[in-house]
Design a protein around this motif. Structure first.
Motif, PDB file in Angstrom:
ATOM      1  N   MET A 133     -13.013  65.866 -27.073  1.00  0.00           N
ATOM      2  CA  MET A 133     -12.569  66.913 -26.160  1.00  0.00           C
ATOM      3  C   MET A 133     -13.747  67.865 -25.938  1.00  0.00           C
ATOM      4  SD  MET A 133      -9.445  65.789 -26.220  1.00  0.00           S
ATOM      5  CE  MET A 133      -8.509  67.019 -25.324  1.00  0.00           C
ATOM      6  N   TYR A 134     -13.519  68.881 -25.119  1.00  0.00           N
ATOM      7  CA  TYR A 134     -14.593  69.851 -24.886  1.00  0.00           C
ATOM      8  C   TYR A 134     -14.956  70.584 -26.178  1.00  0.00           C
ATOM      9  CZ  TYR A 134     -13.745  69.355 -19.849  1.00  0.00           C
ATOM     10  OH  TYR A 134     -13.614  68.876 -18.591  1.00  0.00           O
ATOM     11  N   ASP A 135     -13.942  71.155 -26.827  1.00  0.00           N
ATOM     12  CA  ASP A 135     -14.159  71.898 -28.067  1.00  0.00           C
ATOM     13  C   ASP A 135     -12.821  72.039 -28.770  1.00  0.00           C
ATOM     14  OD1 ASP A 135     -12.748  73.923 -26.730  1.00  0.00           O
ATOM     15  OD2 ASP A 135     -14.559  74.997 -26.163  1.00  0.00           O
ATOM     16  N   GLY A 136     -12.809  72.751 -29.901  1.00  0.00           N
ATOM     17  CA  GLY A 136     -11.583  72.869 -30.679  1.00  0.00           C
ATOM     18  C   GLY A 136     -10.498  73.654 -29.987  1.00  0.00           C
ATOM     19  N   SER A 137     -10.868  74.699 -29.254  1.00  0.00           N
ATOM     20  CA  SER A 137      -9.860  75.554 -28.625  1.00  0.00           C
ATOM     21  C   SER A 137      -9.142  74.840 -27.485  1.00  0.00           C
ATOM     22  CB  SER A 137     -10.503  76.844 -28.119  1.00  0.00           C
ATOM     23  OG  SER A 137     -11.447  76.589 -27.095  1.00  0.00           O
ATOM     24  N   LEU A 162      -3.965  81.209 -36.890  1.00  0.00           N
ATOM     25  CA  LEU A 162      -4.710  80.429 -35.905  1.00  0.00           C
ATOM     26  C   LEU A 162      -5.786  81.306 -35.282  1.00  0.00           C
ATOM     27  CD1 LEU A 162      -4.921  77.735 -34.281  1.00  0.00           C
ATOM     28  CD2 LEU A 162      -3.334  78.753 -32.626  1.00  0.00           C
ATOM     29  N   HIS A 163      -6.968  80.742 -35.069  1.00  0.00           N
ATOM     30  CA  HIS A 163      -8.068  81.493 -34.468  1.00  0.00           C
ATOM     31  C   HIS A 163      -7.588  82.126 -33.158  1.00  0.00           C
ATOM     32  CE1 HIS A 163     -11.942  82.578 -32.837  1.00  0.00           C
ATOM     33  NE2 HIS A 163     -12.561  82.127 -33.909  1.00  0.00           N
ATOM     34  N   PRO A 164      -7.810  83.426 -32.953  1.00  0.00           N
ATOM     35  CA  PRO A 164      -7.326  84.090 -31.744  1.00  0.00           C
ATOM     36  C   PRO A 164      -7.810  83.465 -30.446  1.00  0.00           C
ATOM     37  CG  PRO A 164      -7.966  85.721 -33.368  1.00  0.00           C
ATOM     38  CD  PRO A 164      -8.391  84.382 -33.917  1.00  0.00           C
TER      39      PRO A 164
END
Length: 446
Positions: A133-137, A162-164
Motif C-alpha cells: 500500500m502507500y503507507d500505514g495510514s 491508534l496513531h492520530p
C-alpha cells in the motif's frame, strides 16, 4: 533547453492543431476573477550551479536524523539501513521501472513482489499479504473499507491508542462514505474499555500494538469479543521491527493486519516515501485492496510469476474494484525486501532485541531524572514520559541544543490536555553517549 524544449513555432503549431487562437483560450472555463494578473512571485530562472547553492542553503536549515542524538518516533523511525540496499535499488532496471501493466513480462518485478508478500505474511503471522500500500495510514483506511465489504456493516471502532494520523485517514474516508466511526479517547495507559464498544452493528475494531504511546496490547480478548458479534479485528503497527520480538497479530487471531514498513530498508528522508504492509486471513483474499502476485509454472514447467489478483480500478471495472490505488510503493517494497533478506529471521530477532534493550536502558535512566515520569508498564522501543513542563517547549529547547528528544503528544493531539507528555523512541542507532546527552539536557532544562 532540457526542461523547456518547445519553440514559439512548436507552440503555434500545437494551438493551430487543436483549433484555438492562443494559450489563454485553454483557460476560458476558469472564472476571470480566479486567474492571476501577473506571474507568481518566484525567482526567475537560474543556472544549475546557482540553484544548487540556493537549495543547499535551504536544506542546511534541516537537522538530519543522523547528525544529532535522535529519539523521534511516533510512526517514523531511525534505523540503520545497510549500504547494500541503496546500491541495489539504484540499478536502472529497478529504479526506472514503474507498475507492471503488462505484468508477466516483468518477471523480476513480480518475483520480488512475491518475495515481499511472503516476508510480510511471515512477519505478521497471516495467511496472505498483498503487494503493498502507500503507507500505514492509508492502508488502515483501506482495511476498514475491506471490513465493511466483508461484514456488510458500516461502523468502525477505533482504539484511543491508534496513531492520530491513522485515525484521521479513517475518519476522512468514512465521512466521504457516510460510515460511522467510534473513536475512543486517547489511551495513554492502555486501560480503555474497548470491549464495551463492540456490538452487533460493529464492522471492525482497529487496535494498534505497540500503540502510539508505546504500550503493548493483548489482542486476543478483543478478537474474541469482535468475532462473537460478527466483527473483524484489524491489528495495526507503526514499528515493523517490533514483529521480531512480540507475538505477531496473526497468532492473536487478527483478521486483517496493516502497518508501516518504513523501518526496514527505508530511511526517514524528511517524510517519505514509505511503504504500507497489508495482510489478512485467506478467506478474505478477494476483498483485499491492491494486487497479489502468485507463483506458477510456464508451458515448459519452468517456475514463473503472475499477477494473480488485481481488484483495483486500473485492472477491472470501477464498480467491481476494491480500491483505486493507482500504483504501489514498488521501490520501497524492493528496499524492504532486500533489507529483510539480509537480516533473515535470526537477524531480525537480534535487531528487535537490541532495540528493546536500548529503550529499556533509556527508560531506566530517565526514571532517575527529577520531573520525568515513565508512564508505560510495557513497551518495545518507544515509550511515553510525563514532564513537569510542557513537552513542546522542552523539545524545542533540546533541539536548539542539538538533541531531537521525541514527539510532544500535543503535536499529534492538540487540545487533548496532554501537553506534558513526550513520546520517546530509542532504536539500535542510539549509543550510550546519545542517551547520556539526552538525560543531561533534560536535567538542565527541567
Amino acid at each position: 533547453m532540457r526542461y523547456l524544449p518547445l519553440t514559439d513555432t512548436d507552440r503555434e503549431d500545437m494551438l493551430a492543431r487543436i483549433g484555438v487562437s492562443d494559450v489563454d483560450a485553454l483557460f476560458s472555463d476558469v472564472p476571470a476573477g480566479k486567474l492571476l494578473k501577473a506571474p507568481v512571485d518566484l525567482p526567475r530562472a537560474k543556472g544549475e550551479l546557482e540553484v544548487e547553492r540556493i537549495l543547499g542553503k535551504m536544506a542546511g536549515k534541516n537537522t538530519a536524523a543522523s547528525a544529532v542524538p535522535f529519539f523521534v518516533g511516533a510512526g517514523a523511525y531511525k534505523h540503520h539501513v545497510p549500504g547494500t540496499v541503496d546500491h541495489l535499488i539504484q540499478r536502472s532496471e529497478f529504479l526506472t521501472s514503474y507498475t507492471p501493466y503488462q505484468p508477466e513480462i516483468a518477471q523480476g518485478t513480480l518475483q520480488y513482489l512475491f518475495e515481499f508478500q511472503t516476508q510480510v505474511a511471515a512477519l505478521t503471522g497471516m495467511e496472505v499479504a498483498n503487494a503493498s500500500m502507500y503507507d500505514g495510514s492509508t492502508g488502515t483506511g483501506e482495511a476498514v473499507l475491506m471490513a465493511h465489504r466483508v461484514t456488510k456493516r458500516r461502523k468502525a471502532v477505533l482504539s484511543g491508542g491508534l496513531h492520530p494520523h491513522y485515525t484521521a485517514v479513517v475518519e476522512t474516508l468514512s465521512e466521504m462514505a457516510s460510515d460511522d466511526v467510534v473513536v475512543m479517547k486517547p489511551d495513554v495507559s492502555a486501560q480503555e474499555d474497548i470491549l464495551s464498544q463492540i456490538d452487533d452493528s460493529t464492522s471492525c475494531v482497529v487496535v494498534q500494538s505497540p500503540d502510539v504511546f508505546g504500550n503493548l496490547r493483548d489482542l486476543k480478548p478483543i478478537a474474541e469479543k469482535a468475532h462473537a458479534h460478527g466483527a473483524l479485528l484489524i491489528a495495526v503497527f507503526t514499528e515493523v521491527v517490533s514483529l521480531g520480538a512480540v507475538v505477531p497479530p496473526g497468532a492473536q487471531d487478527a483478521d486483517i493486519v496493516v502497518g508501516e514498513g518504513q523501518s526496514i530498508g527505508n530511511a526517514l528522508n524528511f517524510g517519505g516515501p514509505y511503504v504500507g504492509l497489508f495482510a489478512a486471513k485467506s478467506k478474505y483474499i478477494r476483498q483485499m485492496p491492491g494486487r497479489l502476485c502468485g507463483e506458477t509454472v510456464d508451458s515448459t514447467g519452468q517456475r514463473g510469476f503472475v499477477l494473480t489478483l488485481s481488484t483495483r480500478e486500473q485492472h477491472i471495472r470501477r464498480d467491481k474494484a476494491t480500491s483505486n490505488i493507482c500504483t504501489n510503493s514498488g521501490l520501497c517494497v524492493l528496499a524492504f525486501t532486500i533489507h529483510m533478506t539480509l537480516l533473515g529471521q535470526t537477524g531480525l530477532a537480534r535487531l528487535a532485541e537490541v532495540n528493546h534493550a536500548n529503550a529499556v536502558k533509556l527508560a531506566d535512566l530517565l526514571s532517575g531524572v527529577e520531573g520525568v515520569s515513565v508512564l508505560n508498564d510495557s513497551f518495545f522501543n518507544e515509550f511515553t514520559v510525563k514532564l513537569k513542563k510542557p513537552a513542546a517547549e522542552v523539545a524545542e529547547v533540546l533541539a536548539a541544543k542539538g538533541i531531537l528528544a521525541g514527539v510532544p503528544v500535543s503535536r499529534l493531539l492538540p487540545g487533548a490536555g496532554l501537553d506534558d507528555l513526550l513520546i520517546i523512541a530509542s532504536t539500535e542507532v542510539n549509543t550510550d553517549e546519545d542517551r547520556a546527552a539526552l538525560v543531561a539536557a533534560l536535567v538542565e532544562v527541567l
